[in-house]
Design an enzyme around this catalytic site. Structure first.
Site: not given
Length: 521
Positions: A151-152, A155
């Site tokens: 998964y990407p 922040k």
């Protein structure tokens, strides 16, 4: 301006997701499907074997759900090499039956949270565990027979919570707490964190590997409650799948379960197994790094050489090639002529890694015992134990596994134990290990006394550097003997001696099992 941590980059990463046109596949003539399978297997095998590059790793995974069917994962030293690997797939007959619904491009990295000395070039100030951690992050391995989740994530940069408005110290503190959660999964989860800033839509690509897919769910779920994620984490789509060997491609396309072998490791002979790092590390194991999970060591694995993992006690699976195979056969044959057993530990193909530590043995054991509890979840784990030296102040951690990738992963965890100073096999010259000296309890004192006598002989033997009798902290009757020599011929000279021959004959009466002589040349 808020301080940005320095970074250093390693291998470039491509997650190449493929979707199969199942209607076209079903309607295609058998000869076209056969050609597609043959060219697909050839492509995947060549890339796993790194025919296209000097370094890196590749693997293929089945993917569940509607988002994709296959994941071809590549690590390469350059972005151009990734581009070539991607385009070469398009030249296969298999490609005409697939589309590319998505992909992800990133690069492995270490950041300034890890070590000021590393970025300032003070290599002598970097301890062994940290050095291996860095190597494992920059050049990770892809473990065999593992489930994968990708998964990407980024922040958050919102009005209320903005990660990039926090000071360096605040970010480091948050990641430290995040890493504490990850350490609980040491031995269960391996991760690769790669930066995609400027390369793709999110800031990092996270790849998790586990033998049990439930462990992936558990760690992601638990970390969602940590402040670093709950306030500052933003996630993309998740993909989950299972690795299989290229030779199973036809079985996959036929709707069969893959991997087809019982243990799922048939056909995984990729170059990563031959040059993989001893840096297979747990998800979030260390609290460094300005990335989603606190800088947990990236996987393997398996990347730098696996100095500590020795197949059948010899480094023939790690770049030695035919010459190493021939030398090992020669050593074993010569010992056999001397009626000295130099066979495989447990009579099987196993992989051993041995690390030396100057830490207090009891404190070391507590750390090892925690890791061992996780190791024992894996069917490939044979034994992990702490041994104390009788002739030196150092202790040894011995971990034995049935597969190279498992041993390499364990070596990564173990290299971060307190006081680690070196790994067996790294010394110059020629090393041997007498393993599995299980002494009959009533003869233990006699055995130790006999070793002292042999030790006196060794002290006067040309080419001998050091020998130590090491005792299992949990079982005083379980020992191994570690020796270091100037050369193979010096070691063999002693093995040919009457003193050693007499010792071997005497040992048959006092040992409960036959020892194995392991070579760490």
């Amino acid at each position: 301006m808020t301080e940005a941590p320095r970074t250093d980059e390693g291998w470039y990463v491509l997650h190449d997701f493929r979707q199969v046109d199942w209607n076209a596949w079903r309607e295609a003539p058998q000869r076209e499907r056969d050609r597609a399978i043959a060219e697909g297997v050839d492509y995947l095998e060549r890339h796993e074997d790194l025919v296209d590059a000097e370094e890196g790793a590749s693997a293929v995974f089945s993917v569940l759900g509607h988002k994709a069917d296959l994941l071809v994962l590549h690590f390469r030293p350059t972005l151009d090499a990734l581009s070539t690997a991607e385009r070469r797939f398009e030249s296969t007959a298999l490609a005409s039956f697939t589309s590319q619904p998505t992909s992800y491009v990133s690069v492995t990295e270490v950041s300034g949270y890890v070590s000021d000395d590393y970025f300032e070039g003070n290599e002598e100030e970097i301890d062994e565990g940290l050095r291996r951690y860095i190597e494992g992050k920059l050049k990770p391995d892809i473990p065999d027979d593992e489930y994968v989740s990708f998964y990407p994530m980024s922040k958050r940069r919102g009005e209320e919570y903005n990660w990039y408005d926090l000071s360096f110290e605040e970010r480091a503190d948050l990641m430290s707490g995040h890493g504490d959660v990850g350490r609980e999964y040491a031995g269960k989860i391996k991760q690769v964190i790669a930066s995609s800033v400027g390369f793709d839509d999110h800031e990092w690509g996270v790849t998790l590997f586990a033998a049990d897919p439930a462990d992936i769910k558990d760690i992601v779920y638990e970390m969602r409650f940590d402040e670093a994620s709950s306030r500052y984490g933003e996630f993309g789509q998740f993909y989950v799948g299972r690795r299989f060997p290229p030779t199973d491609l036809g079985a996959y396309l036929a709707g069969e379960s893959v991997p087809t072998s019982e243990h799922g490791d048939a056909g995984h002979h990729h170059a990563g197994d031959e040059s993989s790092a001893a840096g297979g590390h747990a998800h979030g194991q260390s609290a460094h790094g300005d990335h989603p999970h606190g800088g947990g060591h990236s996987g393997d694995g398996d990347h730098p050489h696996a100095e500590g993992s020795h197949h059948d006690g010899h480094d023939d699976e790690h770049g030695g090639g035919d010459d190493a195979d021939e030398e090992e056969a020669s050593i074993r044959a010569e010992l056999e002529d001397l009626d000295i057993y130099a066979g495989k530990p447990h009579g099987e193909d196993v992989f051993a890694t041995v690390l030396y530590s100057e830490a207090d043995p009891d404190e070391l054991f507590e750390e090892v015992d925690g890791l061992r509890g996780n190791f024992e979840h894996y069917g490939t784990h044979v034994k992990t134990a702490v041994y104390t030296g009788t002739g030196t102040d150092r202790a040894a951690v011995v971990s034995i596994w049935e597969t190279a990738s498992a041993a390499e992963t364990a070596a990564g965890f173990l290299s971060e134990l307190p006081g680690i100073v070196e790994r067996a096999g790294e010394e110059s010259g020629f090393g041997t290990m007498g393993m599995f000296y299980a002494v009959k309890p009533e003869h233990r004192d006699d055995f130790v006394e006999k070793f002292e006598t042999v030790g006196d002989v060794l002290d006067d033997t040309e080419g001998h550097h050091e020998t130590d009798l090491m005792v299992n902290l949990e079982d005083e009757n379980d020992m191994f003997i570690a020796s270091q020599w100037a050369s193979r011929e010096d070691a063999m000279g002693f093995f040919r001696s009457d003193a050693f021959r007499d010792t071997v004959q005497w040992g048959r009466d006092v040992l409960a099992d036959r020892p194995r002589h392991v070579f760490l040349a």
